[in-house]
Design an enzyme around this catalytic site. Structure first.
Site, short mmCIF file in Angstrom:
data_model
loop_
_atom_site.label_atom_id
_atom_site.label_comp_id
_atom_site.label_asym_id
_atom_site.label_seq_id
_atom_site.Cartn_x
_atom_site.Cartn_y
_atom_site.Cartn_z
N HIS A 125 -1.69 -2.39 -0.96
CA HIS A 125 -2.56 -2.40 0.23
C HIS A 125 -2.63 -3.77 0.89
O HIS A 125 -3.50 -4.02 1.71
CB HIS A 125 -3.99 -1.95 -0.14
CG HIS A 125 -4.08 -0.47 -0.41
ND1 HIS A 125 -5.20 0.09 -0.98
CD2 HIS A 125 -3.20 0.54 -0.23
CE1 HIS A 125 -5.00 1.40 -1.11
NE2 HIS A 125 -3.79 1.70 -0.67
N THR A 199 -10.47 2.57 -10.52
CA THR A 199 -10.27 3.12 -9.18
C THR A 199 -10.93 4.49 -9.07
O THR A 199 -10.92 5.27 -10.02
CB THR A 199 -8.77 3.22 -8.81
OG1 THR A 199 -8.64 3.78 -7.49
CG2 THR A 199 -7.98 4.05 -9.81
C1 BV8 Z 1 -1.36 6.47 4.73
C2 BV8 Z 1 -7.92 -1.87 3.30
C3 BV8 Z 1 0.18 7.72 6.06
C4 BV8 Z 1 -7.68 -3.12 2.55
C5 BV8 Z 1 -7.93 0.30 2.26
C6 BV8 Z 1 -6.25 13.63 3.47
C7 BV8 Z 1 -5.51 13.77 2.33
C8 BV8 Z 1 -4.67 12.77 1.88
C9 BV8 Z 1 -4.60 11.57 2.58
C10 BV8 Z 1 -5.37 11.42 3.69
C11 BV8 Z 1 -6.17 12.43 4.16
N1 BV8 Z 1 -6.77 11.98 5.30
C12 BV8 Z 1 -6.36 10.71 5.56
C13 BV8 Z 1 -5.51 10.38 4.58
C14 BV8 Z 1 -4.81 9.13 4.42
C15 BV8 Z 1 -5.74 8.00 3.99
C16 BV8 Z 1 -6.68 8.37 2.85
O1 BV8 Z 1 -6.31 8.40 1.70
N2 BV8 Z 1 -7.94 8.67 3.18
C17 BV8 Z 1 -8.88 9.04 2.14
C18 BV8 Z 1 -10.21 8.33 2.35
C19 BV8 Z 1 -8.99 10.55 2.13
N3 BV8 Z 1 -4.83 6.99 3.51
C20 BV8 Z 1 -4.27 6.15 4.39
O2 BV8 Z 1 -4.55 6.11 5.56
C21 BV8 Z 1 -3.19 5.24 3.82
N4 BV8 Z 1 -2.05 5.32 4.67
O3 BV8 Z 1 -1.59 7.44 4.05
O4 BV8 Z 1 -0.39 6.47 5.72
C22 BV8 Z 1 -0.88 8.55 6.76
C23 BV8 Z 1 -1.56 8.01 7.85
C24 BV8 Z 1 -2.52 8.81 8.51
C25 BV8 Z 1 -2.83 10.10 8.07
C26 BV8 Z 1 -2.16 10.61 6.94
C27 BV8 Z 1 -1.18 9.84 6.29
C28 BV8 Z 1 -3.69 3.80 3.79
C29 BV8 Z 1 -4.68 3.64 2.67
C30 BV8 Z 1 -5.12 2.17 2.56
C31 BV8 Z 1 -6.47 2.03 3.16
N5 BV8 Z 1 -6.96 0.67 3.04
N6 BV8 Z 1 -8.48 -0.90 2.38
C32 BV8 Z 1 -9.01 -3.67 2.13
O5 BV8 Z 1 -9.87 -3.86 3.02
O6 BV8 Z 1 -9.19 -3.89 0.93
S1 BV8 Z 1 -8.50 1.39 1.11
C33 BV8 Z 1 -9.69 0.72 0.11
O7 BV8 Z 1 -9.93 1.72 -0.90
C34 BV8 Z 1 -9.22 -0.51 -0.66
O8 BV8 Z 1 -7.90 -0.89 -0.38
C35 BV8 Z 1 -9.30 -0.05 -2.11
O9 BV8 Z 1 -8.32 -0.64 -2.84
C36 BV8 Z 1 -9.07 1.42 -1.97
C37 BV8 Z 1 -9.40 2.28 -3.15
O10 BV8 Z 1 -10.71 1.96 -3.59
P1 BV8 Z 1 -10.88 1.60 -5.14
O11 BV8 Z 1 -10.04 0.42 -5.43
O12 BV8 Z 1 -10.64 2.81 -5.96
O13 BV8 Z 1 -12.39 1.13 -5.23
P2 BV8 Z 1 -13.69 2.05 -5.30
O14 BV8 Z 1 -14.86 1.17 -5.02
O15 BV8 Z 1 -13.49 3.29 -4.49
O16 BV8 Z 1 -13.75 2.52 -6.84
C38 BV8 Z 1 -13.96 1.56 -7.87
C39 BV8 Z 1 -13.98 2.34 -9.18
O17 BV8 Z 1 -14.06 1.38 -10.25
C40 BV8 Z 1 -15.17 3.26 -9.32
O18 BV8 Z 1 -14.72 4.52 -9.79
C41 BV8 Z 1 -16.05 2.58 -10.39
O19 BV8 Z 1 -16.68 3.53 -11.22
C42 BV8 Z 1 -15.03 1.80 -11.17
N7 BV8 Z 1 -15.53 0.58 -11.80
C43 BV8 Z 1 -16.44 -0.30 -11.30
N8 BV8 Z 1 -16.57 -1.34 -12.15
C44 BV8 Z 1 -15.71 -1.12 -13.19
C45 BV8 Z 1 -15.05 0.10 -12.97
N9 BV8 Z 1 -14.14 0.60 -13.82
C46 BV8 Z 1 -13.87 -0.12 -14.93
N10 BV8 Z 1 -14.47 -1.29 -15.22
C47 BV8 Z 1 -15.39 -1.82 -14.38
N11 BV8 Z 1 -16.00 -2.98 -14.69
#
Ligand code: BV8
Length: 257
Positions: A125, A199
């Site tokens: 990313h 994640t």
């Molecule tokens: C793409 C920017 C082609 C950088 C980010 C429907 C179905 C499938 C896909 C899609 C859909 N609709 C739209 C899409 C595509 C979309 C998508 O996936 N949307 C989701 C929301 C449904 N994806 C995209 O657009 C990607 N590109 O697919 O291109 C396309 C284009 C258009 C339409 C279709 C296809 C681009 C994705 C990148 C987005 N950019 N951020 C930044 O600012 O950082 S995403 C953002 O979320 C961050 O990058 C981050 O890395 C990412 C994932 O989050 P996590 O890292 O998992 O963090 P989160 O807080 O969510 O979770 C943390 C976890 O850790 C928790 O579970 C917690 O319990 C746990 N935890 C906490 N502490 C601990 C721990 N675990 C262990 N130990 C600890 N101590």
């Protein structure tokens, strides 16, 4: 959704010849002091994702987007890798010393894996502390003048085409880097161990990588505080903090068969 039987890190022995792919998310950096995205008090709480992590959001209010990312850059100044990052370095070194292989695909843009010493890292990313021209047609993709500076005074412009510069991260609706995707898929197709750490399994295509690994016949482990949205796709779930689980999981548990 199939109920995941919880496992313990001691239940697994990753041999020195294993072909390992690890995917990490914001959870592995949480214990370094960086906020996650979707936990309570997460980054998206104050800034709806569509306002700050999309091209449309940047076009509508580049100042606000630059403030959001500059605050994250500022946060990064005081952060260092934690035991979870260090454990993945240990695993990579053990596999390289054996005849195994190691690929780390990180959704994090904080650079903490590289700071810890991980070498085979795919920043799927992008990178928070790099900056690029917002004009995709511009030949000058990176303007090094801004790579490490923290923007608060004014929006930086490209020295080549005068368009706004933007953080070199992948926003929603944007394609991931083709080179990064190719490397990731190549590693997934030949892996026999797949470990996702910290994640929520919400964002695609990275959330689908566990399926690629299963198709390759890999053992799939989820290390997280709670079952992720794609937890159903994993063979095993180890509940806990990555800084506590990973050192136990990656330890060399005697000569491997
Ligand atoms: C793409 C920017 C082609 C950088 C980010 C429907 C179905 C499938 C896909 C899609 C859909 N609709 C739209 C899409 C595509 C979309 C998508 O996936 N949307 C989701 C929301 C449904 N994806 C995209 O657009 C990607 N590109 O697919 O291109 C396309 C284009 C258009 C339409 C279709 C296809 C681009 C994705 C990148 C987005 N950019 N951020 C930044 O600012 O950082 S995403 C953002 O979320 C961050 O990058 C981050 O890395 C990412 C994932 O989050 P996590 O890292 O998992 O963090 P989160 O807080 O969510 O979770 C943390 C976890 O850790 C928790 O579970 C917690 O319990 C746990 N935890 C906490 N502490 C601990 C721990 N675990 C262990 N130990 C600890 N101590």
């Amino acid at each position: 959704m199939r109920a995941l039987l919880p496992s313990e890190p001691g239940d697994f022995k990753i041999p020195n010849h294993a072909q390992v792919v690890v995917v990490t998310g914001a959870g592995i950096s949480a214990e370094s002091g960086l906020r996650t995205f979707r936990d309570s008090n997460g980054l998206w709480e104050e800034h709806p994702v569509e306002d700050v992590a999309t091209p449309e959001g940047f076009e509508a209010d580049p100042e606000m987007v630059w403030r959001f990312y500059s605050q994250r850059r500022e946060q990064l100044r005081d952060c260092v890798p934690n035991a979870g990052h260090d454990a993945l370095v240990t695993l990579e070194q053990r596999l390289k010393a054996g005849d195994g292989s190691f690929t780390l695909i990180t959704q994090n843009v904080d650079g903490l894996h590289q700071a810890a010493g991980s070498e085979e890292v795919i920043n799927i990313h992008g990178n928070l502390c790099e900056t690029k021209c917002s004009n995709n047609a511009c030949a000058q993709a990176h303007n090094t003048e801004w790579d490490t500076k923290f923007y608060f005074a004014h929006i930086p412009r490209c020295g080549h085409c005068n368009s706004y510069l933007r953080p070199a991260v992948v926003w929603f609706g944007e394609m991931l880097g083709l080179d990064e995707q190719r490397k990731a898929i190549n590693a997934l197709r030949r892996c026999d161990w797949f470990i996702a750490v910290g994640t929520s399994g919400v964002v695609y295509p990275v959330a689908s990588y566990v399926q690629e690994a299963r198709a390759a016949g890999a053992q799939t482990l989820l290390v997280n505080l709670e079952p992720s949205q794609n937890a159903y796709a994993f063979h095993h779930f180890i509940e806990g903090k990555s800084s506590e689980v990973l050192p136990k999981l990656v330890a060399d548990k005697g000569s491997s068969t």
